[in-house]
Design a protein around this motif. Structure first.
Motif, PDB file in Angstrom:
ATOM      1  N   GLY A  12       0.784  -1.234   0.000  1.00  0.00           N
ATOM      2  CA  GLY A  12       0.000   0.000   0.000  1.00  0.00           C
ATOM      3  C   GLY A  12       0.814   1.281   0.000  1.00  0.00           C
ATOM      4  O   GLY A  12       0.262   2.369   0.121  1.00  0.00           O
ATOM      5  N   ILE A  13       2.135   1.178  -0.148  1.00  0.00           N
ATOM      6  CA  ILE A  13       3.005   2.348  -0.142  1.00  0.00           C
ATOM      7  C   ILE A  13       3.751   2.437  -1.475  1.00  0.00           C
ATOM      8  O   ILE A  13       4.448   1.501  -1.866  1.00  0.00           O
ATOM      9  CB  ILE A  13       4.044   2.291   1.003  1.00  0.00           C
ATOM     10  CG1 ILE A  13       3.370   2.104   2.357  1.00  0.00           C
ATOM     11  CG2 ILE A  13       4.940   3.532   0.983  1.00  0.00           C
ATOM     12  CD1 ILE A  13       2.579   3.305   2.833  1.00  0.00           C
ATOM     13  N   LEU A  14       3.606   3.573  -2.155  1.00  0.00           N
ATOM     14  CA  LEU A  14       4.385   3.850  -3.356  1.00  0.00           C
ATOM     15  C   LEU A  14       5.646   4.578  -2.919  1.00  0.00           C
ATOM     16  O   LEU A  14       5.577   5.629  -2.281  1.00  0.00           O
ATOM     17  CB  LEU A  14       3.591   4.726  -4.337  1.00  0.00           C
ATOM     18  CG  LEU A  14       4.350   5.176  -5.587  1.00  0.00           C
ATOM     19  CD1 LEU A  14       4.694   3.984  -6.472  1.00  0.00           C
ATOM     20  CD2 LEU A  14       3.548   6.215  -6.350  1.00  0.00           C
ATOM     21  N   LYS A  15       6.805   4.008  -3.222  1.00  0.00           N
ATOM     22  CA  LYS A  15       8.084   4.604  -2.837  1.00  0.00           C
ATOM     23  C   LYS A  15       8.812   5.053  -4.098  1.00  0.00           C
ATOM     24  O   LYS A  15       9.006   4.258  -5.017  1.00  0.00           O
ATOM     25  CB  LYS A  15       8.947   3.599  -2.067  1.00  0.00           C
ATOM     26  CG  LYS A  15       8.365   3.218  -0.729  1.00  0.00           C
ATOM     27  CD  LYS A  15       9.269   2.271   0.014  1.00  0.00           C
ATOM     28  CE  LYS A  15       8.650   1.902   1.359  1.00  0.00           C
ATOM     29  NZ  LYS A  15       9.502   1.019   2.137  1.00  0.00           N
ATOM     30  N   ILE A  16       9.195   6.322  -4.098  1.00  0.00           N
ATOM     31  CA  ILE A  16       9.924   6.892  -5.226  1.00  0.00           C
ATOM     32  C   ILE A  16      11.262   7.397  -4.697  1.00  0.00           C
ATOM     33  O   ILE A  16      11.302   8.201  -3.766  1.00  0.00           O
ATOM     34  CB  ILE A  16       9.138   8.053  -5.869  1.00  0.00           C
ATOM     35  CG1 ILE A  16       7.735   7.586  -6.269  1.00  0.00           C
ATOM     36  CG2 ILE A  16       9.895   8.611  -7.066  1.00  0.00           C
ATOM     37  CD1 ILE A  16       6.800   8.696  -6.657  1.00  0.00           C
TER      38      ILE A  16
END
Length: 145
Positions: free
Chosen positions: A123-127
């Protein structure tokens, strides 16, 4: 939205000079549902050689995200059709709904636009945005003579 350093000590807001007096009113769900846009919250941090953007976006798949970079602006977007089950339900309260949204982040001059990596898990988008070599902090031990 730009990548700027967060200062938790500075809580001075020109629009809310009395701070805590109105906080309970504006944190009420009546206002939040109407005033706050329905986009995922983002955490922005910086390490020695990268900038990090983390967005809480539960219930999506990595294929739902589109990341575009144009003129030093990183744009994260999701576009989904509403499910038919949602149309048949009568919600008494709905606090998350991320069907379609866009978030934009202006990259600082020190960011290397050629080295951007993104992952989506739990559930976490990491950029992760690499810093240019000349922008990385130089550290060395200085000898005392």
């Amino acid at each position: 939205m730009t990548l700027v350093k967060f200062n938790p000590e500075k809580r001075n807001n020109a629009l809310m000079p009395f701070g805590d007096v109105f906080e309970s009113i504006f944190n009420d769900t009546f206002f939040n549902d109407r005033v706050m846009t329905r986009v995922p919250a983002a955490n922005i941090s910086e390490s020695e050689d990268h900038f990090h953007v983390e967005m809480a976006a539960p219930g999506l798949k990595k294929e739902d995200f589109k990341l575009n970079l144009e003129r030093n602006v990183l744009q994260v977007s999701v576009e989904q059709a509403a499910e038919q089950n949602d149309a048949q339900r009568n919600y008494s309260k709905r606090e998350y709904s991320y069907t379609s949204w866009v978030r934009s982040f202006t990259l600082p001059e020190s960011a290397d636009a050629e080295q951007i990596e993104a992952t989506y898990a739990d559930g976490i988008l990491k950029i992760d945005i690499a810093k240019r070599e000349e922008a990385k902090a130089v550290r060395r031990q200085i000898e005392i003579k």
